[in-house]
Design an enzyme around this catalytic site. Structure first.
Site, short mmCIF file in Angstrom:
data_model
loop_
_atom_site.label_atom_id
_atom_site.label_comp_id
_atom_site.label_asym_id
_atom_site.label_seq_id
_atom_site.Cartn_x
_atom_site.Cartn_y
_atom_site.Cartn_z
N ASN A 315 -39.54 -168.19 -15.41
CA ASN A 315 -40.31 -167.30 -14.45
C ASN A 315 -41.51 -166.56 -15.24
OD1 ASN A 315 -41.40 -166.10 -12.24
ND2 ASN A 315 -39.51 -164.81 -11.79
N HIS A 351 -37.49 -157.32 -5.48
CA HIS A 351 -36.73 -158.37 -4.84
C HIS A 351 -35.99 -157.90 -3.50
CE1 HIS A 351 -36.85 -160.56 -8.70
NE2 HIS A 351 -36.69 -161.47 -8.00
#
Length: 473
Positions: A315, A351
């Site tokens: 990521n 998130h």
């Protein structure tokens, strides 16, 4: 029933997941269209192409929810053009983009990972927040900027069409990658073209390689889903296993689950390379580099044996955003640990609201702190560095490191991958909260003991005072 619905029944995959996969795969023919017809056109023509395609992809995936990115585009235009260079612009960006995302999470939160408009919108959230920060940097005096800020600072305000194209670019609007406006402008201006002003053919092999690697990861992930479904960790079959095998199955499931992210990033990167966005200058031998939007360094991800290798290989786009736009801007805190905590908290909030997200990043913080403290002990203890630097020690160090990060991350990911507390609390209990015990109880105590009992390199003798030197002379 439409074509996508029929494919959903045949493959047993959700229709939303299929739409997303089709959209990601569409990046390849769209890249061919761009490098054939639009690569040498004026920026406005390219921007218009990106906007039309991007809106179409959003409508295909999210229907009328396309209104959310449209509203954010207008919000980004207003902030960057009428509030540029002010502290208020940074606050406004987080209220408008992150606040918008969190409201979406609130209304669409379920017990499972559902693909809704918030899925691609979380990508746009970071992109536009980064854009506002880069425009803020562009309004400051150059001597006040750090080197990384100078590379991404935007001094000339983007227009509405450019902002829309930046946010809706077809190879970055759904699943990433993250990139800055300066990178996007370089691509649109043709900096990636060869000496003849043509799209370089050297992009083909790297593009195909990333595509095939992504397909491989996709197959492994799908196989893992059938072999170790999420429900397994709340079954009697799992609970009847020994502690070692419970933890081992969790670790294997973690690796196979992560492969879905690896697959999507690699497939998207392959299309980005084909279009030219992935161009990253030339290497020392004059060959084109195509790692400009890399989200996964495969070899380091698969073979790394410490937490640094995980951060540097997985990521990468989001990690780069967090490093450059969050962590490094917290220098005023004057405390590395506090900056790290704030950065990880920021990512957890991005998130969503689930408790497991915050616990995952909390365990990650504990792991990294323990690693840094261990490295510091090794450096200060006589003979330790020399012992582990011997060739015969390397295989054992690699095995120890690989097992440590794999099992630790597997435990932590339970609280992220199973989402709801009612689903992950049982498996975490079955592992006796081992990650929390090791990194927040056992290691801190052990570290304090080792600091006191281990020998350390003698301090270098203090330099003689100038007066004493004169007397000797």
């Amino acid at each position: 029933m439409g074509v996508v619905g029929a494919l959903s029944e045949v493959t047993s995959a959700s229709e939303d997941a299929l739409r997303l996969l089709i959209s990601v795969l569409a990046g390849y023919p769209l890249a061919v269209v761009h490098r054939t017809f639009f690569y040498n056109k004026p920026a406005q023509h390219q921007h218009l192409f990106f906007v039309i395609v991007g809106l179409s992809l959003w409508m295909f995936n999210c229907g009328s929810s396309v209104i959310h990115p449209i509203l954010s585009i207008f919000g980004a235009f207003f902030i960057t053009n009428f509030m540029a260079g002010t502290d208020a612009s940074i606050y406004a960006a987080h209220i408008v983009f992150l606040g918008h995302l969190l409201i979406g999470y609130w209304f669409h939160e379920t017990d499972t990972y559902d693909i809704t408009w918030t899925t691609p919108f979380c990508i746009m959230t970071l992109r536009f927040i980064g854009l506002v920060m880069d425009v803020y940097d562009g309004a400051q005096k150059p001597e006040h900027l750090k080197p990384d800020q100078k590379l991404t600072a935007i001094s000339d305000k983007p227009g509405l069409l450019e902002i829309a194209a930046f946010g809706l670019f077809f190879q970055g609007t759904l699943v990433g990658p993250q990139f800055t406006l300066s990178k996007f402008r370089s691509f649109v201006n043709g900096d990636w073209l060869d000496s003849d002003g043509q799209p370089p053919k050297s992009a083909f092999l790297p593009s195909i390689g990333r595509f095939l690697a992504g397909c491989t990861y996709m197959v492994l992930h799908q196989w893992g889903q059938f072999w170790i479904p999420d429900q397994y960790f709340n079954s009697d079959a799992y609970n009847n296993l020994s502690f070692f095998w419970r933890w081992s199955w969790v670790t294997l499931w973690f690796r196979l689950t992560m492969y879905k992210y690896c697959a999507m990033w690699l497939i998207t990167e392959g299309a980005s390379i084909l279009s030219g966005l992935g161009h990253n200058g030339k290497d020392a031998e004059g060959n084109d580099r195509w790692d400009g939007v890399r989200d996964l360094h495969i070899i380091k991800w698969e073979t790394g044996h410490d937490y640094n290798s995980v951060v540097e290989s997985f990521n990468c786009g989001t990690n780069t955003f967090a490093k450059n736009h969050i962590h490094r801007r917290l220098r005023w805190v004057n405390n590395k640990l506090a900056s790290h905590v704030i950065t990880l908290s920021y990512l957890a909030i991005w998130h969503g609201y689930h408790l497991g997200y915050f616990l995952l990043f909390g365990v990650e913080l504990g792991c990294v702190q323990a690693q840094n403290q261990l490295y510091a002990l090794i450096k200060r203890t006589p003979g330790w560095s020399e012992a582990i630097s011997k060739p015969i020690s390397r295989p054992f160090i690699w095995i120890f490191g690989k097992l440590t990060i794999s099992y630790s991350m597997g435990f932590a990911f339970l609280m992220f991958g199973l989402i709801k507390t009612k689903y992950w609390i049982g498996p975490v209990k079955s592992l006796y909260f081992i990650g929390f015990i090791i990194y927040f109880i056992v290691w801190p105590i052990l570290h304090m003991v080792l600091l006191r009992v281990l020998p350390r390199h003698p301090k270098k003798a203090a330099a003689e005072k100038p007066e004493e030197v004169k007397k000797e002379l």
